[in-house]
Design an enzyme around this catalytic site. Structure first.
Site, PDB file in Angstrom:
ATOM      1  CB  CYS A  89       0.138  -8.610  17.904  1.00 35.94           C
ATOM      2  SG  CYS A  89      -0.624  -7.335  16.851  1.00 35.94           S
ATOM      3  CG  HIS A 233       1.810 -11.251  12.617  1.00 35.24           C
ATOM      4  ND1 HIS A 233       1.118 -12.274  13.595  1.00 35.24           N
ATOM      5  CD2 HIS A 233       0.975 -10.168  13.015  1.00 35.24           C
ATOM      6  CE1 HIS A 233       0.277 -11.685  14.329  1.00 35.24           C
ATOM      7  NE2 HIS A 233       0.102 -10.417  13.840  1.00 35.24           N
ATOM      8  CD  GLU A 234       1.908  -5.732  11.495  1.00 35.87           C
ATOM      9  OE1 GLU A 234       1.057  -5.245  11.053  1.00 35.87           O
ATOM     10  OE2 GLU A 234       2.098  -6.135  12.806  1.00 35.87           O
ATOM     11  CG  HIS A 237      -2.816  -8.068  11.242  1.00 37.40           C
ATOM     12  ND1 HIS A 237      -3.780  -8.776  12.006  1.00 37.40           N
ATOM     13  CD2 HIS A 237      -1.699  -8.030  12.129  1.00 37.40           C
ATOM     14  CE1 HIS A 237      -3.326  -9.122  13.114  1.00 37.40           C
ATOM     15  NE2 HIS A 237      -2.274  -8.757  13.309  1.00 37.40           N
ATOM     16  CG  HIS A 243      -4.079 -11.441  16.699  1.00 39.51           C
ATOM     17  ND1 HIS A 243      -3.891 -10.375  17.818  1.00 39.51           N
ATOM     18  CD2 HIS A 243      -2.961 -11.400  15.883  1.00 39.51           C
ATOM     19  CE1 HIS A 243      -2.806  -9.649  17.358  1.00 39.51           C
ATOM     20  NE2 HIS A 243      -2.197 -10.094  16.396  1.00 39.51           N
TER      21      HIS A 243
HETATM   22 ZN    ZN Z   1      -1.095  -9.056  15.098  1.00 39.62          ZN
END
Ligand code: ZN
Ligand code: CA
Ligand code: ZN
Length: 583
Positions: A89, A233-234, A237, A243
């Site tokens: 990322c 994962h996105e 966020h 992270h």
């Molecule tokens: Zn990330």
């Protein structure tokens, strides 16, 4: 940018010099760039032009090594460079704030509490879909988004519902290149997705996927980008998670490959705890009784093993082994090396470092090359206008950058070549002429005058020490010409017409990062090759992809963005598959 350049230059002066290995300084420059980009070194201070001291650099390297689970040596050793080139990322691991060390102390936890939704019902919508629906259809994409969001709402008091309108909290787009948010995508590889943190801005929660990636679903590790894994994962966020260095977490900065069946996926404990810290534990009763909102009783979408997924399986099966056999064509393009094999190619940086173990697909990168072209014979970059010429059979195509020119293909008789095709094509730096090889003959072509020189073809044995029926040839930045056939290659220095004494050597070993070359066994798969080449034992566990290369592009992030704005955008997993070409 200027200050960054200045600081890198000054650092370069400060670093110990090793004249025997000039690439070392390039690696260190790249390393410093990387450390700044991901928050381990303060970005350059435009007011004071503050320099990084040697001590600060050592400390930063150690911090990076600790976060990545490496031995804290404080130097750019092989393992560290390998991890720095792992797909990851683009979000910094350490908060980057206003640029001075003293102000970088804001902790991740502080940030977490600043970035969360105040509401508990969030709407989402896939606004644009992948253009190339051969791999993933719309229903599959929507279903994958549904399940990726459900991963989070299963354990936290958040409710996601799909809407049709344009005012969804989480707008999901598959887009490419510049898409008007100041964070252009970069073609296959590089940055593959990004998302915006929660907040009041209208972009908060929005998630963008690079439509130039080969998004896959239920596809083996070795091929493409697993859309579900990236989406989980996105969306982490998008609901406020940053992270973590935890060994088991979907929020690790490095791409970890597919995570299994979307219907059975269970978040690692680390991620559960962190989302509970933000929103509390889900009370499974209360959430369905919120008035005015759709409940979670709607039918979950069906995720079938759709026919469309067969194509990705086929692609995996087709994916060639870079460590075995020959290459159809090899070319130096914009200073980088391209190794073509079947429908795929590998790319090496100017420093001759393999950008990714995974091959890219020629048709996804070289726009306009017909799907029926399942391999190429020879490729070279033309002097003068820097257009790229592809040969296949009796036809050729000319590309401006990575887009085919109007009016192609055309017959190779345009060059005065015989109607037998071409084995090899390259520009000899010595006289800037283009040389074509076929079987036992070669031709010399003047690309400035666009005509074949008189007196050709000649006997290819005039090039001493080279075999007949080459696979391809290329010039390289060391001034030499390289000739490829089968598993071997020959180097012909500068203006010589004779291969050097200690050639041929193995292509796979010297160019493609293969450490243990095995004979061409029919069963050799891409996976076994990757395991074979991997020097780091922890790859399988942590999903690292090995690459001993240095990143060849200065990141647009970190270099150009205001550091504080980095927090609003979470670009995902900078794959080193293909850096944006400045073609
Ligand atoms: Zn990330
Ligand atoms: Ca990309
Ligand atoms: Zn975007």
């Amino acid at each position: 940018m200027l200050f960054l350049v200045r600081i890198l230059w000054l650092l370069w002066l400060l670093l110990p010099r090793n004249r025997a290995a000039p690439p070392q300084t390039e690696r260190e420059d790249t390393g410093v760039d990387w450390l700044s980009k991901f928050g381990y070194l303060p970005p350059p201070d435009p007011v004071t032009g503050q320099l990084q001291t040697k001590e600060a650099l050592t400390k930063a390297i150690k911090a990076m090594q600790k976060f990545g689970g490496l031995k804290e040596t404080g130097v750019f050793d092989q393992a560290t460079l390998g991890l720095m080139n792992t797909p990851r990322c683009s979000l910094p691991d350490v908060p980057v704030t206003e640029g001075t060390i003293g102000r970088r102390k804001r902790s991740l936890n502080t940030l977490n509490t600043l970035n969360k939704w105040t509401k508990r019902h969030l709407s989402w919508r896939v606004r644009t879909f992948p253009k190339d629906s051969a791999l993933l259809g719309r229903d599959t994409v929507r279903a994958l988004m549904y399940y990726a969001l459900k991963v989070w709402s299963d354990i936290a008091p958040l409710n996601f519902h799909e809407v049709a309108g344009s005012d969804a909290d989480i707008q999901i787009d598959f887009t490419k290149a510049d898409h008007n948010d100041g964070y252009p995508f970069d073609g296959p590889g590089g940055t593959v997705a990004h998302a915006f943190f929660p907040g009041e801005r209208f972009t908060a929660g929005d998630t963008h996927f690079d439509d130039d990636e080969a998004w896959t679903f239920r596809s083996p590790d070795s091929h493409g980008m697993d859309l579900f894994a990236v989406a989980v994962h996105e969306f982490g966020h998008a609901i406020g998670l940053v992270h973590t260095s935890a060994i088991e977490s979907i929020m690790r900065p490095y791409y970890q490959g597919p995570v299994g069946d979307p219907l059975k996926y269970d978040l690692p404990y680390e991620d559960k705890v962190r989302v509970w810290q933000l929103y509390g534990v889900r009370d499974s009763v209360s959430h369905t009784t919120q008035p005015g909102h759709r409940t979670q009783t709607e039918e979950p979408p069906v995720l079938l093993d759709l026919p469309e997924n067969r194509s990705s399986v086929l692609l995996v099966r087709d994916s060639p082994d870079r460590c075995a056999g020959h290459f159809d064509a090899v070319a130096q393009i914009r200073g980088e090396a391209f190794f073509f094999k079947g429908k795929h190619f590998w790319r090496l940086t100017r420093e001759k470092n393999l950008v990714s173990l995974r091959p890219a697909q020629i048709h996804r990168f070289w726009r306009g090359l017909p799907q029926s072209v399942d391999s190429v014979d020879a490729v070279y970059e033309r002097l003068g206008d820097h257009k790229i010429v592809f040969f296949k059979g009796l036809k050729y195509w000319i590309f401006k950058d990575n887009i085919v020119e109007e009016g192609y293909p055309r017959p190779i008789s345009d060059f005065g070549l015989p109607l037998e095709g071409v084995d090899a094509a390259f520009v000899w730096l010595h006289n800037e002429k283009t040389y074509f090889f076929k079987d036992n003959h070669y031709w010399r072509y003047d690309d400035h005058l666009r005509r074949m020189d008189l007196g050709y073809p000649k006997d290819s044995t005039l090039w001493k020490g080279l075999p007949p029926q080459l696979d391809d040839a290329m010039r390289w930045s060391d001034g030499s010409s390289y000739f490829f056939k089968g598993k071997e290659y020959w180097r012909v220095p500068s203006s010589d017409m004779e291969a050097e004494a200690d050639y041929p050597r193995l292509i796979a070993k010297d160019w493609l990062l293969c450490t243990d070359i095995q004979s061409d066994s029919p069963g050799a798969s891409a996976e076994s090759t990757e395991n074979r080449v991997d020097a780091r034992p922890d790859r399988a566990e942590n999903g690292y992809e090995v690459c001993s290369c240095t990143s060849d592009t200065a990141s647009p992030l970190g270099a150009q963005l205001s550091p504080s704005f980095l927090w609003l955008l979470v670009p995902f997993w900078t794959l080193s598959t293909l850096h944006p070409m400045s073609l």
